[in-house]
Design a protein around this motif. Structure first.
Motif, PDB file in Angstrom:
ATOM      1  N   VAL A 199       9.501  17.056   9.184  1.00 27.25           N
ATOM      2  CA  VAL A 199       8.533  16.930   8.096  1.00 27.25           C
ATOM      3  C   VAL A 199       7.778  18.248   7.981  1.00 27.25           C
ATOM      4  O   VAL A 199       7.084  18.665   8.911  1.00 27.25           O
ATOM      5  CB  VAL A 199       7.547  15.771   8.351  1.00 27.25           C
ATOM      6  N   SER A 239      17.647   9.562   2.215  1.00 29.33           N
ATOM      7  CA  SER A 239      16.696   9.932   1.168  1.00 29.33           C
ATOM      8  C   SER A 239      15.316   9.335   1.429  1.00 29.33           C
ATOM      9  O   SER A 239      14.332   9.797   0.854  1.00 29.33           O
ATOM     10  CB  SER A 239      17.207   9.477  -0.197  1.00 29.33           C
ATOM     11  N   GLU A 240      15.242   8.319   2.311  1.00 27.67           N
ATOM     12  CA  GLU A 240      13.944   7.722   2.624  1.00 27.67           C
ATOM     13  C   GLU A 240      13.180   8.514   3.681  1.00 27.67           C
ATOM     14  O   GLU A 240      11.992   8.270   3.895  1.00 27.67           O
ATOM     15  CB  GLU A 240      14.122   6.269   3.102  1.00 27.67           C
ATOM     16  N   ASP A 241      13.856   9.426   4.373  1.00 27.60           N
ATOM     17  CA  ASP A 241      13.159  10.242   5.373  1.00 27.60           C
ATOM     18  C   ASP A 241      12.072  11.072   4.701  1.00 27.60           C
ATOM     19  O   ASP A 241      12.214  11.505   3.547  1.00 27.60           O
ATOM     20  CB  ASP A 241      14.147  11.169   6.069  1.00 27.60           C
ATOM     21  N   ILE A 242      10.994  11.307   5.426  1.00 25.74           N
ATOM     22  CA  ILE A 242       9.881  12.080   4.889  1.00 25.74           C
ATOM     23  C   ILE A 242      10.243  13.564   4.906  1.00 25.74           C
ATOM     24  O   ILE A 242      10.681  14.095   5.932  1.00 25.74           O
ATOM     25  CB  ILE A 242       8.594  11.832   5.689  1.00 25.74           C
ATOM     26  N   ILE A 256       2.366  11.470   1.476  1.00 24.37           N
ATOM     27  CA  ILE A 256       3.702  11.413   2.056  1.00 24.37           C
ATOM     28  C   ILE A 256       4.733  11.678   0.958  1.00 24.37           C
ATOM     29  O   ILE A 256       4.732  11.002  -0.074  1.00 24.37           O
ATOM     30  CB  ILE A 256       3.966  10.038   2.694  1.00 24.37           C
ATOM     31  N   PRO A 272       8.685  11.625   0.598  1.00 24.05           N
ATOM     32  CA  PRO A 272      10.072  11.462   1.048  1.00 24.05           C
ATOM     33  C   PRO A 272      11.039  12.290   0.195  1.00 24.05           C
ATOM     34  O   PRO A 272      10.734  12.657  -0.940  1.00 24.05           O
ATOM     35  CB  PRO A 272      10.336   9.961   0.869  1.00 24.05           C
ATOM     36  N   HIS A 273      12.224  12.538   0.736  1.00 26.94           N
ATOM     37  CA  HIS A 273      13.229  13.313   0.006  1.00 26.94           C
ATOM     38  C   HIS A 273      13.529  12.687  -1.351  1.00 26.94           C
ATOM     39  O   HIS A 273      13.672  13.403  -2.354  1.00 26.94           O
ATOM     40  CB  HIS A 273      14.511  13.409   0.832  1.00 26.94           C
TER      41      HIS A 273
END
Length: 509
Positions: free
Chosen positions: A75, A160-163, A180, A182-183
């Motif tokens: 991140v 794609s949900e990763d920050i 926040i 996310p991708h």
């Protein structure tokens, strides 16, 4: 997020990607440095989901770290180099970084503020390139281009949900809060904005804003989408801005009102051919008409694109460039694939043309604030009809019958005086209509302090108030006018209303 860079490399590997005061990189070279940065982060023990805090000027090295963190699944947490210890301490505690990268002369200052390792950029860059020599902007020979080195064999695939990023903003809380990103939301917002603005392979994007602000960070992604050249100009001297725009051949210039005024003022003093600007994109606040006129005169043919947004969803509305002169009060139409609703205090839609709170739904709405569940619950609420998150912006506006958005003011800008609801924005707009007023900020009533207007001008305060009385109804004319030498601004170029209020409260009128 790094897929945007890799797609650009596939299509135009030798196209110029980045330029700063020290040199240029093409897209291939940027991608190679970003892969080397990913390997270096892995060697430093950075894992998927770990926060990497960077407090650095916006240079090519910072962009390589940005994409390297993305490849690593880490991140990226960019902080403004101007952020002081008072806020740094709380931000570092909130972010909980695995690693901090900063200027070499700042490591001793940041070290005591966090248990995470603090690494100077020179040390980091030597590790990234594997060389101690200076070369091109610390670069030395290019690192290996082996794509198979991007991830270790035991790394889980990035989703794609990763920050991707945490963007710290100020506002309604005493300490900065992190949005926040996310991708999925970041890449959707980038593509949706690109669909409206149409960055192009021949464009030179002259960006004055740091990557710690989303306005600057997204220029990196938009430039990749457009296969454009991005000029990182936040370290340029104010006095050389217009000259530098001409030297690099700037065609797209992101602005806020304070920067636009500076460019227009400098352009009036310049001789020779202007930079080939085809588009100014504005956000932060509405441009004064005098500034718009000055930009059009100095840069013939350039379009001035109005935009409106919040970090919590990046961008809400963009006025299509070919509709520059249509609907002069509008800030644009919602991004493709998104929706804007105007709600009353009970959460019910208001009739077309009626003012209410601006709410936003769509794939660009971020999931909330980092480690701030109560604030997240107030701002990001479930949309019962659509089932997704609905961002309650705290801003007020209205939609016309064609779906174009008009911004009436932020929650903090709206107040009642003498029984009438009004906005600081309409008072400031009226003040800026007065010839000779260069900047204006209205400070709402609080305690014993009545509505006060602060202005940069050579006019007498009484003359400003007299002119305002010809433009506003009596209840909206401030009780006091204070002339300031220089209008204090936030790091993002907006009026520093809190600083003005403190000044007014601490000194006699």
């Amino acid at each position: 997020m790094h897929d945007l860079l890799d797609d650009a490399v596939d299509e135009t590997p030798d196209g110029c990607a980045l330029r700063d005061a020290a040199g240029t990189w093409n897209y291939r070279r940027l991608a190679r440095y970003s892969r080397a940065a990913e390997r270096w982060l892995r060697e430093r023990g950075v894992e998927r989901g770990d926060r990497v805090v960077v407090q650095l000027p916006t240079t090519r090295e910072l962009v390589a770290l940005f994409f390297g963190a993305s490849r690593r699944g880490a991140v990226f947490v960019p902080l403004n180099p101007a952020m002081k210890e008072f806020h740094l301490r709380s931000v570092l505690e909130n972010a909980g970084p695995q690693l901090v990268v900063t200027a070499d002369d700042a490591t001793a200052r940041l070290g005591p503020l966090t248990p995470a390792p603090v690494v100077g950029l020179d040390t980091a860059w030597a590790g990234i390139t594997g060389h101690d020599d200076d070369g091109d902007s610390r670069g030395g020979p290019e690192p290996s281009a082996d794509p198979a080195a991007d991830t270790a064999p035991d790394d889980a695939p990035l989703t794609s949900e990763d920050i991707a990023v945490l963007i710290y903003t100020s506002g309604s809380t005493a300490a900065p809060k992190a949005v926040i990103g996310p991708h999925a939301q970041v890449t959707f917002a980038s593509a949706a904005i690109q669909a409206e603005l149409d960055y192009r392979p021949g464009d030179v994007v002259f960006c004055r804003f740091p990557m710690s602000w989303d306005y600057g960070l997204y220029k990196v992604l938009l430039s990749c989408l457009g296969r454009s050249e991005l000029v990182l100009a936040d370290a340029e001297s104010d006095l050389r801005l217009v000259q530098r725009m001409r030297e690099v051949g700037a065609t797209v210039v992101p602005i806020v009102p304070s920067l636009a005024t500076m460019i227009a003022t400098l352009a009036r003093r310049e001789t020779g051919e202007p930079a080939p600007v085809r588009m100014f994109t504005n956000t932060g606040a509405a441009l004064p008409q005098a500034t718009i006129d000055a930009l059009r005169e100095a840069f013939p043919g350039a379009r001035i694109v109005r935009q409106f947004g919040q970090t919590e969803c990046k961008r809400i509305a963009v006025m299509p460039p070919d509709e520059e002169f249509a609907r002069p009060g509008a800030v644009g139409r919602p991004l493709p694939g998104t929706r804007v609703d105007i709600l009353d205090p009970d959460g019910q839609p208001v009739p077309t043309g009626r003012t209410g709170e601006i709410t936003v739904t769509g794939p660009h709405v971020m999931p909330g604030y980092w480690r701030a569940p109560e604030l997240t619950a107030r701002t990001f609420r479930t949309d019962a009809a659509a089932g997704g998150l609905r961002l309650h912006t705290g801003d007020y506006g209205r939609l016309d019958e064609d779906g174009y958005l008009y911004f009436d003011g932020r929650r903090d800008d709206m107040f009642k005086r003498k029984g009438i609801r009004m906005s600081t924005l309409e008072i400031e707009a009226a003040a800026l209509d007065i010839p000779g007023v260069r900047a204006a900020a209205a400070v709402p009533p609080a305690g014993d302090r009545d509505l006060t207007l602060c202005v940069e001008t050579d006019l007498a305060p009484a003359a400003v108030l007299r002119e305002l009385s010809r433009r506003l109804e009596p209840a909206k004319v401030p009780a006091h006018c204070r002339v300031v030498d220089v209008m204090p601004l936030t790091q993002h170029g907006k009026n520093a209303r809190r600083e003005l209020a403190a000044m007014l409260d601490g000194s006699p009128r």
